[in-house]
Write a protein that holds these residues in place. Sequence first.
Motif, PDB file in Angstrom:
ATOM      1  N   PHE A 236       0.827  -1.208   0.000  1.00 60.05           N
ATOM      2  CA  PHE A 236       0.000   0.000   0.000  1.00 60.05           C
ATOM      3  C   PHE A 236       0.860   1.256   0.000  1.00 60.05           C
ATOM      4  O   PHE A 236       0.629   2.188  -0.772  1.00 60.05           O
ATOM      5  N   TYR A 237       1.884   1.273   0.858  1.00 63.21           N
ATOM      6  CA  TYR A 237       2.755   2.442   0.924  1.00 63.21           C
ATOM      7  C   TYR A 237       3.585   2.589  -0.345  1.00 63.21           C
ATOM      8  O   TYR A 237       3.852   3.714  -0.791  1.00 63.21           O
ATOM      9  N   LEU A 238       3.991   1.478  -0.940  1.00 59.68           N
ATOM     10  CA  LEU A 238       4.733   1.541  -2.195  1.00 59.68           C
ATOM     11  C   LEU A 238       3.868   2.141  -3.295  1.00 59.68           C
ATOM     12  O   LEU A 238       4.333   2.973  -4.087  1.00 59.68           O
ATOM     13  N   ALA A 239       2.591   1.747  -3.334  1.00 57.99           N
ATOM     14  CA  ALA A 239       1.679   2.312  -4.323  1.00 57.99           C
ATOM     15  C   ALA A 239       1.517   3.820  -4.116  1.00 57.99           C
ATOM     16  O   ALA A 239       1.524   4.595  -5.076  1.00 57.99           O
ATOM     17  N   LEU A 240       1.394   4.246  -2.852  1.00 56.69           N
ATOM     18  CA  LEU A 240       1.288   5.679  -2.572  1.00 56.69           C
ATOM     19  C   LEU A 240       2.543   6.421  -3.015  1.00 56.69           C
ATOM     20  O   LEU A 240       2.461   7.526  -3.571  1.00 56.69           O
ATOM     21  N   ALA A 241       3.706   5.817  -2.779  1.00 59.38           N
ATOM     22  CA  ALA A 241       4.960   6.469  -3.151  1.00 59.38           C
ATOM     23  C   ALA A 241       5.094   6.583  -4.661  1.00 59.38           C
ATOM     24  O   ALA A 241       5.632   7.577  -5.182  1.00 59.38           O
ATOM     25  N   LEU A 242       4.612   5.580  -5.387  1.00 59.36           N
ATOM     26  CA  LEU A 242       4.687   5.622  -6.851  1.00 59.36           C
ATOM     27  C   LEU A 242       3.710   6.635  -7.427  1.00 59.36           C
ATOM     28  O   LEU A 242       4.016   7.326  -8.409  1.00 59.36           O
ATOM     29  N   VAL A 243       2.544   6.737  -6.820  1.00 68.02           N
ATOM     30  CA  VAL A 243       1.535   7.679  -7.305  1.00 68.02           C
ATOM     31  C   VAL A 243       1.900   9.109  -6.955  1.00 68.02           C
ATOM     32  O   VAL A 243       1.742  10.034  -7.758  1.00 68.02           O
ATOM     33  N   HIS A 244       2.408   9.312  -5.738  1.00 67.76           N
ATOM     34  CA  HIS A 244       2.726  10.663  -5.265  1.00 67.76           C
ATOM     35  C   HIS A 244       4.067  10.634  -4.543  1.00 67.76           C
ATOM     36  O   HIS A 244       4.117  10.652  -3.313  1.00 67.76           O
ATOM     37  N   PRO A 245       5.168  10.601  -5.287  1.00 68.27           N
ATOM     38  CA  PRO A 245       6.498  10.474  -4.655  1.00 68.27           C
ATOM     39  C   PRO A 245       6.805  11.590  -3.659  1.00 68.27           C
ATOM     40  O   PRO A 245       7.510  11.342  -2.670  1.00 68.27           O
ATOM     41  N   ALA A 246       6.290  12.791  -3.901  1.00 70.11           N
ATOM     42  CA  ALA A 246       6.599  13.901  -2.994  1.00 70.11           C
ATOM     43  C   ALA A 246       5.925  13.735  -1.638  1.00 70.11           C
ATOM     44  O   ALA A 246       6.362  14.330  -0.647  1.00 70.11           O
ATOM     45  N   GLY A 247       4.884  12.932  -1.568  1.00 70.28           N
ATOM     46  CA  GLY A 247       4.138  12.800  -0.320  1.00 70.28           C
ATOM     47  C   GLY A 247       4.499  11.579   0.506  1.00 70.28           C
ATOM     48  O   GLY A 247       4.061  11.452   1.647  1.00 70.28           O
ATOM     49  N   MET A 248       5.293  10.665  -0.049  1.00 70.70           N
ATOM     50  CA  MET A 248       5.623   9.435   0.666  1.00 70.70           C
ATOM     51  C   MET A 248       7.044   9.032   0.323  1.00 70.70           C
ATOM     52  O   MET A 248       7.358   8.739  -0.832  1.00 70.70           O
ATOM     53  N   GLY A 249       7.920   9.001   1.316  1.00 71.59           N
ATOM     54  CA  GLY A 249       9.310   8.644   1.087  1.00 71.59           C
ATOM     55  C   GLY A 249       9.520   7.145   1.091  1.00 71.59           C
ATOM     56  O   GLY A 249       8.715   6.382   1.626  1.00 71.59           O
ATOM     57  N   LEU A 250      10.629   6.705   0.501  1.00 74.19           N
ATOM     58  CA  LEU A 250      10.934   5.281   0.467  1.00 74.19           C
ATOM     59  C   LEU A 250      11.239   4.746   1.870  1.00 74.19           C
ATOM     60  O   LEU A 250      11.036   3.565   2.143  1.00 74.19           O
ATOM     61  N   GLY A 251      11.736   5.612   2.754  1.00 74.80           N
ATOM     62  CA  GLY A 251      11.940   5.169   4.131  1.00 74.80           C
ATOM     63  C   GLY A 251      10.638   4.760   4.778  1.00 74.80           C
ATOM     64  O   GLY A 251      10.574   3.758   5.511  1.00 74.80           O
ATOM     65  N   ASP A 252       9.569   5.514   4.508  1.00 73.68           N
ATOM     66  CA  ASP A 252       8.244   5.171   5.037  1.00 73.68           C
ATOM     67  C   ASP A 252       7.775   3.837   4.461  1.00 73.68           C
ATOM     68  O   ASP A 252       7.166   3.028   5.169  1.00 73.68           O
ATOM     69  N   VAL A 253       8.049   3.629   3.167  1.00 73.76           N
ATOM     70  CA  VAL A 253       7.646   2.383   2.517  1.00 73.76           C
ATOM     71  C   VAL A 253       8.336   1.194   3.179  1.00 73.76           C
ATOM     72  O   VAL A 253       7.709   0.178   3.497  1.00 73.76           O
ATOM     73  N   LYS A 254       9.635   1.322   3.409  1.00 74.71           N
ATOM     74  CA  LYS A 254      10.389   0.220   4.009  1.00 74.71           C
ATOM     75  C   LYS A 254       9.945  -0.037   5.451  1.00 74.71           C
ATOM     76  O   LYS A 254       9.881  -1.193   5.885  1.00 74.71           O
ATOM     77  N   LEU A 255       9.621   1.007   6.180  1.00 73.79           N
ATOM     78  CA  LEU A 255       9.155   0.834   7.557  1.00 73.79           C
ATOM     79  C   LEU A 255       7.773   0.198   7.605  1.00 73.79           C
ATOM     80  O   LEU A 255       7.434  -0.508   8.563  1.00 73.79           O
ATOM     81  N   ALA A 256       6.964   0.411   6.571  1.00 76.33           N
ATOM     82  CA  ALA A 256       5.580  -0.064   6.570  1.00 76.33           C
ATOM     83  C   ALA A 256       5.478  -1.571   6.758  1.00 76.33           C
ATOM     84  O   ALA A 256       4.566  -2.067   7.432  1.00 76.33           O
ATOM     85  N   GLY A 257       6.398  -2.336   6.172  1.00 75.41           N
ATOM     86  CA  GLY A 257       6.337  -3.781   6.310  1.00 75.41           C
ATOM     87  C   GLY A 257       6.520  -4.232   7.751  1.00 75.41           C
ATOM     88  O   GLY A 257       5.832  -5.142   8.225  1.00 75.41           O
ATOM     89  N   VAL A 258       7.434  -3.595   8.464  1.00 71.46           N
ATOM     90  CA  VAL A 258       7.660  -3.929   9.872  1.00 71.46           C
ATOM     91  C   VAL A 258       6.429  -3.573  10.691  1.00 71.46           C
ATOM     92  O   VAL A 258       5.971  -4.348  11.544  1.00 71.46           O
ATOM     93  N   VAL A 259       5.887  -2.385  10.444  1.00 71.62           N
ATOM     94  CA  VAL A 259       4.688  -1.940  11.159  1.00 71.62           C
ATOM     95  C   VAL A 259       3.526  -2.900  10.899  1.00 71.62           C
ATOM     96  O   VAL A 259       2.803  -3.297  11.825  1.00 71.62           O
TER      97      VAL A 259
END
Length: 262
Positions: A166-189
């Motif tokens: 989900f976070y990866l999709a958000l980052a691809l759609v709106h890169p300025a609003g979601m960083g890759l660090g957030d994407v990587k953390l999302a799996g742990v969360v």
Amino acid sequence: MTTIAPLIAVAAAGIVAGALANRAIDRVQRETAQPDSHPRCRCQVGPPFPIAFVDTLLNRGTCARCGRRQLLRPLAVELSTAALFVVLTVRLVSLDLLPALPAYWYFATVAVALTVIDIDCKRLPNFLVLPSYPAVFALLALAAAVLDDWPALLRAAVGAIALFGFYLALALVHPAGMGLGDVKLAGVVGAVLAFVSYGAFVLGALLAFVFAAVAGAVLLITRRALVGTTIPFGPYMIAAALVGVVAAEPLGRAYLSWRTGS
């Protein structure tokens, strides 16, 4: 836990874990040229004693090098980690998930470090996030084996994949609003939330955006940010995850009680 002694031991373990979190924070601040010493002194980063809580007791809150007041951040990190250890312990014991405590203690320690780093340096460093995948899943697998609850481990895997995707999709759609660090953390969360229950997963996933929206509105109202200003999202993900783990079940019961009027 019916006595206070075990919780004191848990808090002490949290203080030690907080000292390790401080080391990670100091490392990132040195790498990003953001020294974290007291503004009124020129002492080096970090207390003379490796545990800030002990150092504060020994030196009564003053710097052993110059006698001025010590920086509060290391102490706050240790006390926050200790508080999370206690809260998570009480909650997981009530859920009969005692064997999963090491996984959630690990997550709490990394979470505190990442929160401070993301606020100060606007990054979620790989050296903390990426090792959390094998560490968390190994500890959750051990808990699942002890509890003989392999569906919980499967939920954790599903939660990790789902939230990461989900976070990866958000980052691809709106890169300025979601960083890759957030994407990587999302799996742990996603893993730590879903291991408890899918209800905790849903609550934790949604609350991150609620917390961020409320904080953004407050910053706009107080004119501490402008429309379009980027704010670190990691702290909201972490706060929402902790709320999801601790409060999903009581909040669910309260909601059902309200709907049924009982």
